[in-house]
Write an enzyme that holds these catalytic residues in place. Structure first.
Site, PDB file in Angstrom:
ATOM      1  N   HIS A  35     -11.364  19.291  71.183  1.00  7.46           N
ATOM      2  CA  HIS A  35     -11.447  18.299  70.112  1.00  7.46           C
ATOM      3  C   HIS A  35     -12.669  17.390  70.224  1.00  7.46           C
ATOM      4  O   HIS A  35     -12.915  16.571  69.357  1.00  7.46           O
ATOM      5  CB  HIS A  35     -10.191  17.430  70.069  1.00  7.46           C
ATOM      6  CG  HIS A  35     -10.116  16.467  71.203  1.00  7.46           C
ATOM      7  ND1 HIS A  35      -9.628  16.830  72.424  1.00  7.46           N
ATOM      8  CD2 HIS A  35     -10.497  15.174  71.311  1.00  7.46           C
ATOM      9  CE1 HIS A  35      -9.688  15.797  73.233  1.00  7.46           C
ATOM     10  NE2 HIS A  35     -10.223  14.771  72.601  1.00  7.46           N
TER      11      HIS A  35
HETATM   12  C1  UD1 Z   1      -9.255  10.381  70.167  1.00  7.38           C
HETATM   13  C2  UD1 Z   1     -10.041   9.724  71.272  1.00  7.38           C
HETATM   14  C3  UD1 Z   1     -10.296  10.720  72.389  1.00  7.38           C
HETATM   15  C4  UD1 Z   1      -9.013  11.373  72.846  1.00  7.38           C
HETATM   16  C5  UD1 Z   1      -8.341  12.024  71.637  1.00  7.38           C
HETATM   17  C6  UD1 Z   1      -7.048  12.714  72.053  1.00  7.38           C
HETATM   18  C7  UD1 Z   1     -11.609   7.972  70.544  1.00  7.38           C
HETATM   19  C8  UD1 Z   1     -13.024   7.647  70.372  1.00  7.38           C
HETATM   20  N1  UD1 Z   1     -11.326   9.258  70.813  1.00  7.38           N
HETATM   21  O1  UD1 Z   1     -10.112  11.337  69.576  1.00  7.38           O
HETATM   22  O2  UD1 Z   1     -10.866  10.032  73.479  1.00  7.38           O
HETATM   23  O3  UD1 Z   1      -9.305  12.359  73.833  1.00  7.38           O
HETATM   24  O4  UD1 Z   1      -8.088  10.998  70.679  1.00  7.38           O
HETATM   25  O5  UD1 Z   1      -6.311  13.243  71.036  1.00  7.38           O
HETATM   26  O6  UD1 Z   1     -10.764   7.116  70.432  1.00  7.38           O
HETATM   27  N2  UD1 Z   1      -6.145  12.736  62.903  1.00  7.38           N
HETATM   28  C9  UD1 Z   1      -5.041  13.258  62.249  1.00  7.38           C
HETATM   29  N3  UD1 Z   1      -3.813  12.895  62.696  1.00  7.38           N
HETATM   30  C10 UD1 Z   1      -3.638  12.047  63.733  1.00  7.38           C
HETATM   31  C11 UD1 Z   1      -4.763  11.537  64.392  1.00  7.38           C
HETATM   32  C12 UD1 Z   1      -6.015  11.908  63.969  1.00  7.38           C
HETATM   33  O7  UD1 Z   1      -5.146  14.012  61.310  1.00  7.38           O
HETATM   34  O8  UD1 Z   1      -2.485  11.748  64.079  1.00  7.38           O
HETATM   35  C13 UD1 Z   1      -7.491  13.086  62.452  1.00  7.38           C
HETATM   36  C14 UD1 Z   1      -8.205  11.851  61.964  1.00  7.38           C
HETATM   37  O9  UD1 Z   1      -7.948  11.593  60.645  1.00  7.38           O
HETATM   38  C15 UD1 Z   1      -9.638  12.216  62.229  1.00  7.38           C
HETATM   39  C16 UD1 Z   1      -9.560  13.091  63.463  1.00  7.38           C
HETATM   40  O10 UD1 Z   1      -8.231  13.573  63.545  1.00  7.38           O
HETATM   41  O11 UD1 Z   1     -10.158  12.959  61.179  1.00  7.38           O
HETATM   42  C17 UD1 Z   1      -9.952  12.358  64.701  1.00  7.38           C
HETATM   43  O12 UD1 Z   1      -9.067  11.312  65.075  1.00  7.38           O
HETATM   44  P1  UD1 Z   1      -9.594  10.050  65.929  1.00  7.38           P
HETATM   45  O13 UD1 Z   1      -8.465   9.213  66.359  1.00  7.38           O
HETATM   46  O14 UD1 Z   1     -10.716   9.408  65.213  1.00  7.38           O
HETATM   47  O15 UD1 Z   1     -10.253  10.647  67.212  1.00  7.38           O
HETATM   48  P2  UD1 Z   1      -9.811  11.869  68.110  1.00  7.38           P
HETATM   49  O16 UD1 Z   1     -10.747  12.980  67.865  1.00  7.38           O
HETATM   50  O17 UD1 Z   1      -8.344  12.127  68.004  1.00  7.38           O
END
Ligand code: UD1
Length: 361
Positions: free
Chosen positions: A207
């Site tokens: 990811h």
């Molecule tokens: C975050 C953390 C990362 C951790 C990871 C574990 C930061 C900078 N990054 O990254 O360190 O290893 O979580 O999972 O905080 N999304 C969904 N559903 C959810 C959550 C996220 O669809 O429940 C989507 C969001 O809309 C976005 C993407 O996933 O498009 C990324 O989510 P985000 O929380 O920004 O960062 P992660 O890549 O999950």
């Protein structure tokens, strides 16, 4: 009794680290603690299922920040956390790991004069292109109590000039969760449900923006996985970020061989990790969990903030180059390894004891 400790979590890896400390504080009855969820992760598969499986109560406060750019996400957490903190006025705010919520909440707390404790302090990749590295370094700089998972993490903090009396080596708190959950897993049914056989599959997670947001690199990774899938089962539970990027690769990449599935709840994923022949990942936590389980891990990154998993554990850095990846995938088993110092399942109680001591002095 006034509130003593506020535990803050926002994203999937935070929940796994929060649970043991919550339980240890609860068992002591000496400090009153409560949980705030920022809502950075919001899908049931990324959030709610973790609370249920880890046996921690639903958070008393959910800031429901949801998705957004880093600035929007962090800014929204800060705006919504500040009034909560002013109302609850805890003596300590405990933050975990390195996600955006970790830094955002730590900043709000210190500016209100509330002390911050950071669990999993001192990890350094020295790679400033990683958002998590920025979050780690800044959080450690402003926290008053720094709980480290390994001695090299304590040494990093000392090198950066953090006063030694703030640093406490407590071990790896995720191992507490792993050890609590592992004995009660029905591993056979987890494997059956996933359609895999013990020791005969590769489990993949990816990811990191550096892997999945770069289309060229993601395509190279996909190619080496597809090659591997010609020989054995490749099971790939995908984070939402990865799922979106993989869709963009289609229709050229059809995913015939690699089995892409939705993100899994913690216990199912743990069962699959424990029985995999090899795990391929770019996650920080999974590098540690595989070391604790003694399962070989190939990390698709150029660096790691967790070098102890390479020096003592089962981890190895790899690149998505067909020849070297194939070689790595097939010589991993049998490497000597050991579980690092204080990765013993008792980190939560050690932190709880320290917080009690601090509160009583
Ligand atoms: C975050 C953390 C990362 C951790 C990871 C574990 C930061 C900078 N990054 O990254 O360190 O290893 O979580 O999972 O905080 N999304 C969904 N559903 C959810 C959550 C996220 O669809 O429940 C989507 C969001 O809309 C976005 C993407 O996933 O498009 C990324 O989510 P985000 O929380 O920004 O960062 P992660 O890549 O999950």
């Amino acid at each position: 009794m006034t509130l003593d400790v506020l535990l803050v979590a926002g994203a999937r890896p935070n929940f796994v680290k929060l649970a043991p400390l919550y339980r240890a504080l609860h068992a002591q009855h000496r400090l009153k603690s409560t949980i705030v969820h920022t809502g950075q992760h919001y899908d049931d598969a990324m959030s709610g299922s973790f609370f249920r499986e880890l046996g921690i109560p639903e958070p008393e406060v959910n800031l429901e920040v949801g998705p957004g750019s880093h600035a929007v996400q962090s800014g929204t957490v800060m705006q919504r956390f500040e009034p909560v903190l002013m109302k609850l006025a805890p003596r300590w705010v405990v933050v975990f790991g390195d996600v955006n919520s970790t830094l955002a909440c730590a900043l709000v707390a210190v500016k209100l004069g509330i002390k911050v404790a950071h669990v999993e302090a001192g990890l350094r990749s020295n790679d400033w292109t990683m958002p998590e590295e920025i979050n780690r370094v800044v959080t450690d700089r402003i926290a008053q109590r720094l709980y480290t998972p390994s001695r090299d993490a304590s040494a990093n903090l000392q090198r950066e000039g953090i006063p030694p009396e703030r640093i406490v080596f407590v071990g790896n708190i995720m191992v507490d969760t792993l050890r609590t959950q592992l004995p009660s897993l029905d591993q056979s049914s987890i494997l059956r449900d996933a359609g895999v056989e013990r020791g005969k599959y590769v489990l993949v997670t990816l990811h990191r923006p550096s892997n999945v947001d770069d289309g060229v690199r993601l395509e190279r990774i996909w190619e080496v996985l597809e090659r591997a899938a010609e020989r054995e089962t490749i099971l790939f539970p995908t984070h939402p970020r990865t799922q979106a990027r993989l869709k963009a690769l289609a229709p050229r990449q059809t995913g015939r061989g690699v089995r892409v599935v939705d993100p899994l709840p913690y216990r199912s994923f743990l069962g699959l990790m424990a029985n995999a022949r090899v795990v391929v990942t770019d996650s920080g936590g999974i590098q540690e969990e595989t070391t604790a389980l003694g399962v070989p891990c190939l990390t698709l990154r150029r660096n790691t903030e967790r070098p102890i998993t390479i020096e003592e554990g089962t981890n190895q850095l790899v690149e998505p180059e067909p020849a070297s990846f194939d070689r790595a995938l097939h010589v991993v088993n049998g490497r000597r390894h050991r579980v690092p110092e204080l990765w013993d399942g008792l980190t939560g109680p050690r932190i709880a004891d320290d917080l009690v001591r601090l509160a009583e002095t």
